[in-house]
Design a protein around this motif. Sequence first.
Motif, PDB file in Angstrom:
ATOM      1  N   GLY A   1       0.816  -1.210   0.000  1.00 47.17           N
ATOM      2  CA  GLY A   1       0.000   0.000   0.000  1.00 47.17           C
ATOM      3  C   GLY A   1       0.847   1.257   0.000  1.00 47.17           C
ATOM      4  O   GLY A   1       0.543   2.224  -0.715  1.00 47.17           O
ATOM      5  N   ARG A   2       1.934   1.268   0.775  1.00 47.34           N
ATOM      6  CA  ARG A   2       2.812   2.441   0.816  1.00 47.34           C
ATOM      7  C   ARG A   2       3.478   2.691  -0.530  1.00 47.34           C
ATOM      8  O   ARG A   2       3.710   3.841  -0.923  1.00 47.34           O
ATOM      9  CB  ARG A   2       3.859   2.262   1.910  1.00 47.34           C
ATOM     10  N   LEU A   3       3.775   1.622  -1.248  1.00 49.79           N
ATOM     11  CA  LEU A   3       4.362   1.785  -2.577  1.00 49.79           C
ATOM     12  C   LEU A   3       3.377   2.482  -3.527  1.00 49.79           C
ATOM     13  O   LEU A   3       3.767   3.358  -4.312  1.00 49.79           O
ATOM     14  CB  LEU A   3       4.774   0.419  -3.150  1.00 49.79           C
ATOM     15  N   PHE A   4       2.097   2.093  -3.454  1.00 51.24           N
ATOM     16  CA  PHE A   4       1.089   2.753  -4.291  1.00 51.24           C
ATOM     17  C   PHE A   4       0.896   4.217  -3.875  1.00 51.24           C
ATOM     18  O   PHE A   4       0.676   5.092  -4.721  1.00 51.24           O
ATOM     19  CB  PHE A   4      -0.239   1.998  -4.207  1.00 51.24           C
ATOM     20  N   VAL A   5       0.966   4.490  -2.571  1.00 54.14           N
ATOM     21  CA  VAL A   5       0.867   5.876  -2.105  1.00 54.14           C
ATOM     22  C   VAL A   5       2.041   6.687  -2.635  1.00 54.14           C
ATOM     23  O   VAL A   5       1.876   7.815  -3.130  1.00 54.14           O
ATOM     24  CB  VAL A   5       0.830   5.924  -0.562  1.00 54.14           C
TER      25      VAL A   5
ATOM     26  N   MET B   1      -9.154  -2.667  -2.178  1.00 51.50           N
ATOM     27  CA  MET B   1     -10.219  -1.673  -2.241  1.00 51.50           C
ATOM     28  C   MET B   1      -9.692  -0.287  -2.575  1.00 51.50           C
ATOM     29  O   MET B   1     -10.372   0.498  -3.260  1.00 51.50           O
ATOM     30  CB  MET B   1     -10.989  -1.639  -0.910  1.00 51.50           C
ATOM     31  N   LYS B   2      -8.491   0.045  -2.126  1.00 53.67           N
ATOM     32  CA  LYS B   2      -7.934   1.359  -2.459  1.00 53.67           C
ATOM     33  C   LYS B   2      -7.666   1.472  -3.957  1.00 53.67           C
ATOM     34  O   LYS B   2      -7.884   2.533  -4.550  1.00 53.67           O
ATOM     35  CB  LYS B   2      -6.645   1.603  -1.668  1.00 53.67           C
ATOM     36  N   LEU B   3      -7.224   0.380  -4.575  1.00 51.19           N
ATOM     37  CA  LEU B   3      -7.039   0.401  -6.025  1.00 51.19           C
ATOM     38  C   LEU B   3      -8.384   0.570  -6.731  1.00 51.19           C
ATOM     39  O   LEU B   3      -8.501   1.334  -7.696  1.00 51.19           O
ATOM     40  CB  LEU B   3      -6.360  -0.884  -6.484  1.00 51.19           C
ATOM     41  N   GLY B   4      -9.393  -0.145  -6.250  1.00 52.01           N
ATOM     42  CA  GLY B   4     -10.724  -0.018  -6.840  1.00 52.01           C
ATOM     43  C   GLY B   4     -11.259   1.398  -6.716  1.00 52.01           C
ATOM     44  O   GLY B   4     -11.810   1.961  -7.676  1.00 52.01           O
TER      45      GLY B   4
ATOM     46  N   ALA C   1      -9.517   4.129  -6.380  1.00 50.86           N
ATOM     47  CA  ALA C   1      -8.708   5.024  -7.216  1.00 50.86           C
ATOM     48  C   ALA C   1      -9.182   4.987  -8.664  1.00 50.86           C
ATOM     49  O   ALA C   1      -9.273   6.013  -9.333  1.00 50.86           O
ATOM     50  CB  ALA C   1      -7.240   4.634  -7.126  1.00 50.86           C
ATOM     51  N   ILE C   2      -9.510   3.787  -9.149  1.00 46.48           N
ATOM     52  CA  ILE C   2      -9.954   3.650 -10.540  1.00 46.48           C
ATOM     53  C   ILE C   2     -11.339   4.259 -10.728  1.00 46.48           C
ATOM     54  O   ILE C   2     -11.571   5.066 -11.630  1.00 46.48           O
ATOM     55  CB  ILE C   2      -9.948   2.163 -10.943  1.00 46.48           C
ATOM     56  N   ILE C   3     -12.275   3.884  -9.843  1.00 46.78           N
ATOM     57  CA  ILE C   3     -13.652   4.369  -9.985  1.00 46.78           C
ATOM     58  C   ILE C   3     -13.734   5.867  -9.738  1.00 46.78           C
ATOM     59  O   ILE C   3     -14.444   6.602 -10.434  1.00 46.78           O
ATOM     60  CB  ILE C   3     -14.578   3.611  -9.010  1.00 46.78           C
ATOM     61  N   GLY C   4     -12.967   6.353  -8.750  1.00 49.05           N
ATOM     62  CA  GLY C   4     -13.041   7.758  -8.384  1.00 49.05           C
ATOM     63  C   GLY C   4     -12.430   8.704  -9.392  1.00 49.05           C
ATOM     64  O   GLY C   4     -12.718   9.905  -9.383  1.00 49.05           O
ATOM     65  N   ARG C   5     -11.578   8.204 -10.274  1.00 44.30           N
ATOM     66  CA  ARG C   5     -10.970   9.074 -11.284  1.00 44.30           C
ATOM     67  C   ARG C   5     -11.922   9.372 -12.439  1.00 44.30           C
ATOM     68  O   ARG C   5     -11.699  10.295 -13.212  1.00 44.30           O
ATOM     69  CB  ARG C   5      -9.691   8.424 -11.839  1.00 44.30           C
ATOM     70  N   VAL C   6     -12.972   8.567 -12.573  1.00 42.74           N
ATOM     71  CA  VAL C   6     -13.933   8.772 -13.653  1.00 42.74           C
ATOM     72  C   VAL C   6     -14.959   9.793 -13.198  1.00 42.74           C
ATOM     73  O   VAL C   6     -15.782   9.520 -12.327  1.00 42.74           O
ATOM     74  CB  VAL C   6     -14.633   7.443 -14.030  1.00 42.74           C
ATOM     75  N   ARG C   7     -14.933  10.962 -13.742  1.00 44.93           N
ATOM     76  CA  ARG C   7     -15.853  12.015 -13.342  1.00 44.93           C
ATOM     77  C   ARG C   7     -17.191  11.853 -14.077  1.00 44.93           C
ATOM     78  O   ARG C   7     -17.227  11.588 -15.258  1.00 44.93           O
ATOM     79  CB  ARG C   7     -15.277  13.398 -13.652  1.00 44.93           C
ATOM     80  N   GLY C   8     -18.242  12.006 -13.339  1.00 44.19           N
ATOM     81  CA  GLY C   8     -19.567  11.889 -13.934  1.00 44.19           C
ATOM     82  C   GLY C   8     -20.505  12.941 -13.388  1.00 44.19           C
ATOM     83  O   GLY C   8     -20.109  13.836 -12.652  1.00 44.19           O
TER      84      GLY C   8
END
Length: 355
Positions: free
Chosen positions: A212-216, A273-276, A278-285
């Motif tokens: 997780g720290r690596l992704f951060v 879940m943090k990856l999920g 990050a992916i979903i939250g980057r899509v603006r709607g």
Amino acid sequence: MINQRIFPLLQCPTCRVRPLIVEAGGVRCPRCQTLYPFGDGYLDLMPRGAEFDYVSKYVTDEEQLAAELDYRELAPPLLAAGVRDRTLRRLMRWRKSDVVLDNGCGTAKHAVWNAKYVGLMVGSDPATLFADEAVRTVTLAKADSRMLPFVDGSFDKVFAIDILEHFPLPVIDAYLAETARVLRPGGRMLAFSNTRERSPIQPVIDISRHIGRLFVKAGVYDFEREKLRKSDHIKALETWEDVLAAFERAGLRPVKVVFWNSLFTTFVEHVLMKLGEAIIGRVRGRKAATNLPARVSAGTAREIRARQRMRGYLRKKGPVYYALMAVTLLMELDLWLFGWMRCGSYFILVEKPRG
């Protein structure tokens, strides 16, 4: 929703007199004449004139936290919250006759999820960050747990999820003493909290934290929202012996203990879940997160957007819901496989003696 069954259970939190007089605008103490008004779906039963050395940041910073915590809309009980809720139901063994208090309910999500299994569910908290569904379906009180506005022996069962780690020791003692007072003899309390003790399998658990720290570090996501939520954690009960001693001082006898060694849980929370999100939250709607303070980090805003979108999917109970339920059951394996192994996080079921 304020169920009328709550009125006979009330006493004045300021002078301890009962019964209170029900009026159009609230309930009034016949001795001190204090009117405790009806709020927006709850009763304001805070003691008047009381001064406390410790006040939670959820009270002092309630307005600031309201937007950042995204509390008004509830998702189904899934992931870590789902594990807590499933364990709560399993250990408490609800009955339709039970009168139950969620003492320090926060959004009152666990009260909402369990109200249908009991006779009367009451949520109590000094902050009013109650979810909309809780306001509609649960009897709520704005109250301080050191001076609860309920008569002795009011409740068959009480629970406290993620509460004790927030308090200094004198507040814990006052909280547990008041909880014991409002429990009937033979009544039970379940608490979930954590100490400072590490798990025997902590080196394995920490692999997920390292990933997780690596992704951060790579800027994929952050843990700013988690830091905000946990920023007032004190963990005054540092060891398991401290936990047992606190309940003993309150006159509450341990019945069952389950520890939460979070091997699978840490991987889910720090990586999957943090990856999920990050992916979903980057899509603006069209339904992006709104009303967020300017100081909210990009990562926090992204996480809130993701959670808002996910709640829409989960209401349909389609493939996303069942996928997350499978992940929830994976996280629950931590309890079944390692629940006997002492660590910091614990569920403790205690009982008030009959004699």
